[in-house]
Scaffold this active site. Structure first.
Site, PDB file in Angstrom:
ATOM      1  CG  HIS A   1      35.530  22.743  71.205  1.00 34.82           C
ATOM      2  ND1 HIS A   1      35.394  23.486  72.503  1.00 34.82           N
ATOM      3  CD2 HIS A   1      35.918  23.569  70.424  1.00 34.82           C
ATOM      4  CE1 HIS A   1      36.176  24.727  72.078  1.00 34.82           C
ATOM      5  NE2 HIS A   1      36.256  24.853  70.834  1.00 34.82           N
TER       6      HIS A   1
ATOM      7  CG  HIS B   1      40.224  24.367  68.458  1.00 35.03           C
ATOM      8  ND1 HIS B   1      40.562  25.650  69.210  1.00 35.03           N
ATOM      9  CD2 HIS B   1      38.847  24.941  68.431  1.00 35.03           C
ATOM     10  CE1 HIS B   1      39.835  26.208  69.852  1.00 35.03           C
ATOM     11  NE2 HIS B   1      38.464  25.990  69.087  1.00 35.03           N
ATOM     12  CD  GLU B   2      36.124  23.391  66.035  1.00 31.98           C
ATOM     13  OE1 GLU B   2      35.352  22.979  67.039  1.00 31.98           O
ATOM     14  OE2 GLU B   2      36.418  24.448  65.811  1.00 31.98           O
TER      15      GLU B   2
END
Length: 373
Positions: free
Chosen positions: A29, A25-26
């Site tokens: 980003h 997920h990170e």
């Protein structure tokens, strides 16, 4: 010995699965932010004090932190790990420096960077399902009725052994999994089941009963049932394997089923067809991770795919602090032509944080109650 078993059976699988999902997920980003020219100052798996880490040549601090219940990417110019902009700090930056901050980047770059996290979770889930279907195959059971349970919705509607279920509310189905998915999230909701009998189709209206089911681990869950026994439950099924392209297509479908099922479940909560005690938190996830670990590697990986979709959806909730809240801010900015004021954003972030914490407390309370019960 009991503590060691608890750690190896529940906590370690939970931490490994969750850490992988948070990292992906990170990373979504981080990669899109970097592609957009936005600098990051920290990449953390976990919250709280740093356990171990290093700083790369770009000035990003990569670290593993003590509380394994999430993570964050902190961008240049952020005031905190929730990407609340540091208004006073931004004032002292040049235009070129502001362009390297999340708050100072163009609107589309900010939106892409924020949306990339949940999208990465969806892509991971699709990839996991595709690999599983390619390597292990997919269990397929034809939706043929072997037995009709007494006093069930199916019996009341006139379903007979030997009937083949071909459609639900007009939507064609191929497997019994299609039936299970559709019916389980529609307790006490009228549906029309189309069955094929003696070469012709018949529409049979019925209402799935809300029932409490106990799984193989003793966990109790509420869902809708129509009361049919299939050949799959009698051990009559086949395993289909797929080419890489077909497996990706099946992975997309499987991910889509989880998303639609989640939204339907939320709708059932709102309408009262499902109880809120079905919501689980970290304790229940840890429990599920340990239980899946007993079934083998494939089961743990499949759980990771399901949780990855859930994390992506959770982060897309339109709540400040979460990715969805940022995207709402950006949508408002696109409509107004200017961002919300710093004061309004701060108030919204505080409200959002309170909502998220309240949800976590409620889910954890459900977990503990479920364990005690």
């Amino acid at each position: 010995m009991a503590i060691f078993s608890f750690l190896t059976g529940y906590i370690i699988p939970f931490i490994l699965v969750l850490s992988l999902l948070v990292f992906v997920h990170e990373m979504g980003h981080y990669l899109v932010g970097r592609w957009c020219g936005i600098r990051s100052t920290a990449f953390s798996v976990g919250f709280g004090p740093e356990l171990v880490g290093f700083t790369d040549k770009h000035g990003t601090r990569w670290k593993l932190s003590a509380i394994p219940l999430g993570g964050y990417v902190k961008f240049y110019g952020d005031d905190d790990v929730a990407s609340m902009p540091d208004a006073s700090g931004l004032e002292g930056l040049s235009e070129s420096e502001k362009a390297q901050t999340l708050a100072g980047a163009k609107l589309w770059k900010r939106a892409a960077t924020v949306a990339a996290g949940p999208i990465a979770n969806f892509i991971l889930a699709i990839a996991i399902f595709a690999i599983l279907f390619s390597v292990y195959g997919k269990v397929i059971a034809d939706p043929v009725v072997a037995e009709v349970q007494p006093n069930s919705a199916a019996e009341a509607a006139g379903v007979l052994p030997g009937d083949r279920l071909v459609a639900l509310d007009g939507t064609r189905i191929r497997t019994f999994d299609d039936v299970r998915r559709y019916v389980s999230i529609r307790p006490e909701t009228p549906i029309t089941v189309t069955v094929e009998r003696d070469g012709r189709d018949m529409d049979l209206p019925m209402v799935p009963k809300r029932s409490e089911v106990t799984d193989q681990f003793g966990n109790k869950v509420e869902l809708g049932l129509i009361g049919i026994v299939t050949n799959e439950q009698r051990g009559n099924f086949r395993v289909e394997t797929f080419s890489p392209i077909q497996a990706v297509s099946e992975g997309v479908k499987e991910t889509g089923h989880i998303i639609t099922g989640t939204f339907r479940y939320i709708g059932n909560l709102v309408t009262g067809r499902m109880k809120a005690d079905q919501l689980g938190g970290p304790v229940r996830v840890a429990q599920a991770s340990g239980q899946m670990a007993t079934l083998g590697f494939a089961a743990v990986v499949q759980l990771a795919a399901v949780l990855s979709v859930s994390i992506g959806l959770l982060n897309l909730m339109p709540v400040p602090v979460l990715d969805g809240g940022h995207l709402v801010f950006y949508a408002i900015e696109a409509i107004r032509g200017r961002p919300l004021g710093a004061g309004a954003q701060e108030i919204a972030f505080r409200i959002g944080l309170a909502m998220v914490l309240s949800l976590m407390v409620f889910a954890t309370f459900n977990d503990i109650t479920n364990l005690i019960g």
